[in-house]
Design a protein around this motif. Sequence first.
Motif, short mmCIF file in Angstrom:
data_model
loop_
_atom_site.label_atom_id
_atom_site.label_comp_id
_atom_site.label_asym_id
_atom_site.label_seq_id
_atom_site.Cartn_x
_atom_site.Cartn_y
_atom_site.Cartn_z
N GLY A 486 50.90 48.81 -41.66
CA GLY A 486 49.81 48.42 -42.51
C GLY A 486 48.76 49.56 -42.27
N VAL A 487 47.97 49.95 -43.40
CA VAL A 487 46.86 51.06 -43.39
C VAL A 487 45.71 50.23 -44.07
CG1 VAL A 487 45.84 53.11 -43.81
CG2 VAL A 487 48.13 52.94 -43.15
N ALA A 488 44.53 49.90 -43.28
CA ALA A 488 43.54 49.07 -43.96
C ALA A 488 42.59 50.26 -44.25
CB ALA A 488 43.01 48.02 -42.85
N LEU A 489 42.31 50.13 -45.60
CA LEU A 489 41.32 51.41 -46.11
C LEU A 489 39.93 50.89 -46.15
CD1 LEU A 489 40.55 54.12 -47.18
CD2 LEU A 489 41.69 53.37 -49.16
N GLY A 490 38.91 51.36 -45.55
CA GLY A 490 37.41 51.03 -46.02
C GLY A 490 37.05 49.86 -45.24
N PRO A 491 35.89 49.08 -45.22
CA PRO A 491 35.37 48.20 -44.44
C PRO A 491 35.81 46.79 -45.01
CG PRO A 491 33.47 48.99 -45.91
CD PRO A 491 34.85 49.95 -46.07
N ASP A 492 36.21 46.70 -46.10
CA ASP A 492 36.65 45.31 -46.60
C ASP A 492 37.96 45.24 -46.40
OD1 ASP A 492 34.04 45.13 -47.60
OD2 ASP A 492 34.47 46.22 -49.47
N ALA A 493 38.67 45.79 -45.89
CA ALA A 493 40.24 45.53 -45.74
C ALA A 493 40.45 44.67 -44.71
CB ALA A 493 40.74 46.83 -45.47
N ASP A 494 41.43 43.74 -44.70
CA ASP A 494 41.72 42.56 -43.69
C ASP A 494 42.56 43.26 -42.51
OD1 ASP A 494 41.99 40.41 -42.03
OD2 ASP A 494 42.15 39.01 -43.92
N VAL A 495 41.93 43.87 -41.59
CA VAL A 495 43.00 44.45 -40.86
C VAL A 495 43.80 43.78 -39.78
CG1 VAL A 495 41.50 45.06 -39.01
CG2 VAL A 495 43.31 46.75 -39.18
N SER A 496 43.01 42.40 -39.57
CA SER A 496 43.68 41.67 -38.76
C SER A 496 44.91 40.83 -39.19
CB SER A 496 42.59 40.40 -38.33
OG SER A 496 42.24 39.56 -39.62
N VAL A 497 44.96 40.59 -40.61
CA VAL A 497 46.04 40.15 -41.17
C VAL A 497 47.23 41.21 -40.97
CG1 VAL A 497 47.08 39.79 -43.57
CG2 VAL A 497 44.93 38.56 -42.73
N LEU A 498 46.94 42.48 -41.39
CA LEU A 498 47.91 43.64 -41.40
C LEU A 498 48.41 43.69 -39.80
CD1 LEU A 498 46.20 46.55 -43.32
CD2 LEU A 498 48.00 44.87 -44.06
N GLU A 499 47.62 43.32 -38.70
CA GLU A 499 48.22 43.15 -37.40
C GLU A 499 49.18 42.16 -37.33
OE1 GLU A 499 44.47 42.76 -35.37
OE2 GLU A 499 44.18 45.25 -35.06
N GLU A 500 48.89 40.84 -37.58
CA GLU A 500 49.71 39.94 -37.48
C GLU A 500 51.09 40.10 -38.09
OE1 GLU A 500 48.35 35.73 -37.96
OE2 GLU A 500 46.29 36.41 -38.68
N ILE A 501 51.10 40.87 -39.39
CA ILE A 501 52.21 41.08 -40.27
C ILE A 501 53.07 42.25 -39.29
CG2 ILE A 501 53.11 42.36 -42.14
CD1 ILE A 501 50.77 41.13 -43.83
N ALA A 502 52.38 43.34 -38.71
CA ALA A 502 52.89 44.08 -37.91
C ALA A 502 53.64 43.49 -36.76
CB ALA A 502 51.94 45.27 -37.68
N ALA A 509 49.49 48.47 -37.16
CA ALA A 509 48.40 48.31 -38.06
C ALA A 509 47.44 49.52 -37.89
CB ALA A 509 47.81 47.22 -38.04
N TYR A 510 46.85 50.18 -38.68
CA TYR A 510 45.79 51.22 -38.75
C TYR A 510 44.65 50.74 -39.45
CZ TYR A 510 49.62 54.12 -37.05
OH TYR A 510 50.75 54.93 -36.18
N SER A 511 43.44 51.21 -38.91
CA SER A 511 42.40 51.09 -39.74
C SER A 511 41.57 52.25 -40.15
CB SER A 511 41.30 50.18 -38.92
OG SER A 511 40.18 50.01 -39.39
N ALA A 512 41.22 52.58 -41.20
CA ALA A 512 40.44 53.53 -41.72
C ALA A 512 39.15 53.10 -42.43
CB ALA A 512 41.21 54.44 -42.78
N VAL A 513 38.14 52.59 -41.35
CA VAL A 513 37.13 51.85 -42.00
C VAL A 513 36.03 53.12 -42.38
CG1 VAL A 513 34.92 50.87 -41.17
CG2 VAL A 513 36.84 50.41 -40.06
N ASP A 514 36.28 54.19 -41.94
CA ASP A 514 35.64 55.38 -42.70
C ASP A 514 36.68 56.12 -43.48
OD1 ASP A 514 34.68 57.85 -43.57
OD2 ASP A 514 34.03 58.39 -41.32
#
Length: 530
Positions: A486-502, A509-514
């Motif tokens: 999972g790749v969370a794009l931007g500050p509104d993406a729910d990276v914690s959910v992507l981490e659970e799925i991963a 799970a990856y986060s691209a807050v910027d």
Amino acid sequence: MPPVLLAAGLAVVLVLGGLGWWLTASGGCERATVDVTVAPELGPLTEELLTDLESPDGEVCVDAQVTAQEPLQSAGALGALAEDALPDVWVPDSRLWAARVASAELEQEGSMAVSPVVLGTSRAVVDDLGWSDTPPGWSEAMGTDRPLAVPDLASSAEALSVLAAVRTALGGDADADNAIVQAVLAAARSTALSPGEALDAGRAGSAEAPLVPVSEQEVYALNQDAQDAELVAVYPAEGSPVLDYPVLRVGAATGAQQQAVDVVVGRLLSDEAQTAVRDAGFRGPEGAAPTGAGPETGIVAASPEVVPLEAEQVQALLTRLSSLAAPSRILSVFDVSTSMEAPVGDGTRATLARDAAKAALSLVPDNYALGSWVFAYQLEGDRDWEQMVPTRELDDVVDGRVQREILDEQLDTLPDRLTPGGTGLYDTTLAAVRAAREDYDPTAVNSVLIVTDGANEDDDAGLGLEELLGTLSAEADPDRPVKVIGVALGPDADVSVLEEIADVTGGAAYSAVDETDLQTVLFDALRQRG
């Protein structure tokens, strides 16, 4: 004086005064922006060098926009993006990268710096191997029972240069190729440490530290805060290949833009730049030693002999080594909900996702199999997802067209596919995993890559998180594993959910807050082998 005339006179004074201030502040020059992309280790140094620039006649003032980026990512962008999205000047760590970018117009002006490629390890290891007084040859250095931490061959000019040097030392024939293949396979089995962890072991003085192909400058930089440099550079007897940091013009600028690019190129090759790079641990283009080179920095002042490398031979070696890795089979799934219209730089999240995906696509090998979906909310009837391209190997030909070209064309349509409504993330994730399992290839690493900028916003008929996680867990098949990346794009993406799925699928799970980090994040995700 009548009030109207007084006001008019005051306005003229203010306008003239403001104009005079602007002309004084800008020197009356025409401003031009030059986009400069450099290898990360040159980032801060380059920003300092490229401040307050103007043409010799003072007619053009230069605003240099410096981006520090891994050369692999830059090469992907140069090979995939439109001309107006490319930098004006590119300084990768090696000219080998330029040989991998056939579609961009590049002109080398010189080298900004040089750094020999060495083997980094601890002083204790060097003493134990008897290399303190008698340096080894490349084949000897790579042939010990000492663990070897080889960086990613696709992204590391150091690693590829070292293997090419060993190949040359062994005669450069088929037997040498086989020896290199065996060395790479042995290195993969010899240590669980990453190159960064291996260098940390060297800095700590561990007698068990692996050998790491690395630039001399990185050894220098890592020792800057050390009281006693335990990390040292090993210079094999035949000499070293070098990272030559070429200054490359991209495209053909004209008029004031050309003058601005000339100014930037001139500064990067100037005496001031030479002083700055040597202070940062690089050598000058002619081999002049870094400032303070000596035992306390882990490197030597004398410049080693240069082992020349031919770009064509190095590329052939990379192709041979790439065939060792199991291919990947990836179903990529892109969010096209209305939130992807959010502005980023000169575009939107959707155009950013398009450009990052196209750049990443240009870099992965032909033995990868890629397909693509888009998702949002009820794209096809009650279904939240839609297939763009079925999953096939990138060199497959369908109706006279290559899969890589088909994907590239369909990625161009992402910004036009945005749709009002929410994000059916959970239903789409389960459907994608099931589709990937149905399409499973036992010879490949099978995965689903999801790029989203939001959280699940489906209706009551959709899956909840607990139901999704439970179903993924219950349907997991050890004989046909499919992981979700999972790749969370931007500050509104729910990276914690992507981490659970991963976690449930063995993915990542990856986060691209910027959002501007997406290209790097996406390419790392595509290569996730876990």
